[in-house]
Scaffold this active site. Structure first.
Site, short mmCIF file in Angstrom:
data_model
loop_
_atom_site.label_atom_id
_atom_site.label_comp_id
_atom_site.label_asym_id
_atom_site.label_seq_id
_atom_site.Cartn_x
_atom_site.Cartn_y
_atom_site.Cartn_z
N SER A 101 -10.20 -4.04 -5.97
CA SER A 101 -9.22 -4.48 -5.28
C SER A 101 -8.72 -5.57 -3.82
CB SER A 101 -9.21 -2.94 -4.06
OG SER A 101 -7.92 -3.14 -3.59
N HIS A 158 -6.34 -5.88 -2.02
CA HIS A 158 -5.84 -6.07 -0.50
C HIS A 158 -7.35 -6.14 0.90
CE1 HIS A 158 -6.72 -1.32 0.59
NE2 HIS A 158 -6.06 -1.66 -0.37
N THR A 215 -8.34 2.92 -7.04
CA THR A 215 -7.68 4.57 -7.34
C THR A 215 -7.57 4.45 -8.46
OG1 THR A 215 -7.16 4.94 -4.89
CG2 THR A 215 -6.88 6.63 -6.76
N CYS A 270 -9.18 7.14 4.07
CA CYS A 270 -8.19 7.71 3.38
C CYS A 270 -8.58 9.83 4.42
CB CYS A 270 -8.87 7.64 2.37
SG CYS A 270 -8.73 6.22 1.19
N GLN A 321 -15.73 -3.19 -2.24
CA GLN A 321 -16.56 -3.24 -0.51
C GLN A 321 -17.34 -4.52 -0.75
OE1 GLN A 321 -14.77 -2.62 2.01
NE2 GLN A 321 -14.47 -0.75 1.63
N THR A 378 4.54 -2.43 -17.26
CA THR A 378 4.87 -4.05 -17.24
C THR A 378 3.81 -4.60 -15.81
OG1 THR A 378 7.47 -3.66 -17.66
CG2 THR A 378 6.94 -5.50 -16.04
N1 PMP Z 1 -13.22 2.67 -3.11
C1 PMP Z 1 -13.71 2.20 -1.96
C2 PMP Z 1 -15.27 2.35 -1.80
C3 PMP Z 1 -12.99 1.85 -0.93
O1 PMP Z 1 -12.73 1.81 -0.15
C4 PMP Z 1 -11.00 1.65 -1.60
C5 PMP Z 1 -9.73 2.28 -0.33
N2 PMP Z 1 -10.19 2.79 0.62
C6 PMP Z 1 -11.17 2.24 -2.61
C7 PMP Z 1 -12.18 2.50 -3.59
C8 PMP Z 1 -9.31 2.53 -3.24
O2 PMP Z 1 -9.07 1.27 -3.41
P1 PMP Z 1 -7.34 0.83 -3.66
O3 PMP Z 1 -6.71 0.53 -2.21
O4 PMP Z 1 -6.96 -0.12 -4.31
O5 PMP Z 1 -6.57 2.61 -4.26
#
Ligand code: PMP
Length: 382
Positions: free
Chosen positions: A196, A198, A72, A324, A176, A234
């Protein structure tokens, strides 16, 4: 009852190999990478080794990697940072993640023109209108590598070719892709890309933005000048170590993960069909058009919300389009952009798998889908 987790696109279960690498940095090796003493130097070394690993995994130079708090932030930094000081509208595909679309909307409210690149019914960014859309010389264009809801692979190479030819900046949300589809930033038309941790079995709150050398990036956070002044604050040392290891593994295991995901997807679809479930794959149905293991399925006459809640009770975790926006049954903007009518949009569910699942897991999930669909069909309508 053993639960079956089919929501890997919203977040993947932690990979113990990744967390093993992070662990020392959560307690003993606690230094601040900006400090000059031994503890600080140890933390700095970990951050710089992680930077090299992330760069290597995507074909970048270490200095082109900016660590941040996730995709994000990376997407916001790309849109805002690359457009700062440049004329022209933003061009964003209609199926981008909210961290692109809402950021573009914020910039629109600040006076920037925003143009939306439409997608085809198959869920692919429409390259037939790209040439004319780029004719307005966007300050930044954003087209994702693969969509998080449908899994449909986007024509990044075509867009990058055209952007390179016209000398325009392109940002690719690649969140993805790793571990599911080949992705790198070697194409000179790619100016920036977000990642990302996670989604890859790493920690939440850790991500990176690739920014090609020589591309001016306006800073969005002001402070201690970390990340060569591009992202103050940091560094999340353990998170950065986790991102690097998760990405390294995703790239190293791409082939075996793809094979496993394809096997799981095929077994799941076969079990649905064997169970007599009527469904439609939203977007391009061909395996080669999608990330393996990501399926947006429509169930005629069964609300997506009813399916999600029914499956949850039976021990299967899925989501409605983008997680989301779940919590409220809002039609998915991705399916809407593909021209899926509202009713069918609300009858859609996203199943997303990961390589640690077993065929028996997805077969049990398919049996649960059949059960929920059967109940929904036999329930008298109010
Ligand atoms: N871009 C895409 C295509 C995602 O699937 C996601 C996660 N839902 C994000 C951005 C946002 O990533 P993060 O959870 O690391 O903010």
């Amino acid at each position: 009852m053993k639960r079956v987790y089919l929501d890997w696109n919203s977040t993947a279960p932690p990979d113990p190999r990744v967390f093993g690498r992070m662990e020392p940095y959560l307690h003993g090796r606690f230094g601040n990478p900006s400090s000059l003493h031994a503890e600080g130097r140890e933390a700095r070394r970990a951050v710089e080794e992680a930077r090299e690993a992330v760069a290597e995994a995507i074909g970048a130079e270490p200095r082109e990697i900016v660590f941040c708090s996730g995709a994000t932030e990376a997407n916001n930094l790309a849109l805002r940072g690359l457009s700062q000081g440049r004329e022209g509208p933003l061009l964003v595909s209609a199926i981008e993640h909210p961290s692109i679309l809402e950021c573009a909307d914020g910039l629109r409210q600040e006076g920037r023109d925003v143009a939306v690149l439409p997608v085809t019914a198959a869920g692919v960014a429409d390259t037939t209108v790209l040439e004319s859309a780029l004719g307005r010389r966007p300050a930044v264009t954003a087209v994702m590598a693969a969509n998080n809801e449908t899994g449909v692979i986007q024509p990044v190479e075509v867009v990058a070719d055209l952007c390179a030819r016209k000398g325009l900046g392109l940002h690719v949300d690649a969140v993805q892709a790793p571990g599911r589809a080949p992705f790198d930033v070697r194409h000179p038309g790619i100016t920036a890309a977000s990642l990302s941790a996670h989604k890859l079995g790493g920690p939440k709150g850790a991500g990176a933005l690739f920014v090609r050398s020589g591309s001016p990036l306006g800073r969005q956070l002001h402070g201690g000048g970390q990340e060569r002044g591009r992202r103050a604050g940091t560094e999340n040392v353990a998170g950065i170590v986790g991102l690097a290891e998760a990405l390294r593994l995703a790239v190293a295991e791409l082939g075996s993960r793809r094979d496993a995901l394809l096997r799981l997807e095929r077994a799941f679809l076969a079990a649905l069909r064997a169970g007599g479930v009527a469904f439609t794959i939203r977007g391009a149905a061909a395996e080669e058009s999608r990330l393996p293991g990501t399926l947006s399925l429509g169930f005629h006459g069964v609300s997506g919300e009813g399916m999600l809640l029914g499956l949850d009770l039976l021990g299967v975790s899925v989501s409605l389009g983008s997680a989301c926006s779940s919590g409220a049954a809002r039609p998915s903007h991705v399916l809407a952009a593909m021209g899926v009518p509202k009713q069918e949009n609300l009858e859609s569910v996203r199943f997303s798998m990961g390589p640690a699942l077993a065929v028996a897991d997805v077969e049990a999930a398919a049996a649960a889908v059949a059960e929920v669909a059967r109940r929904a069909m036999t329930r008298p309508r109010a």
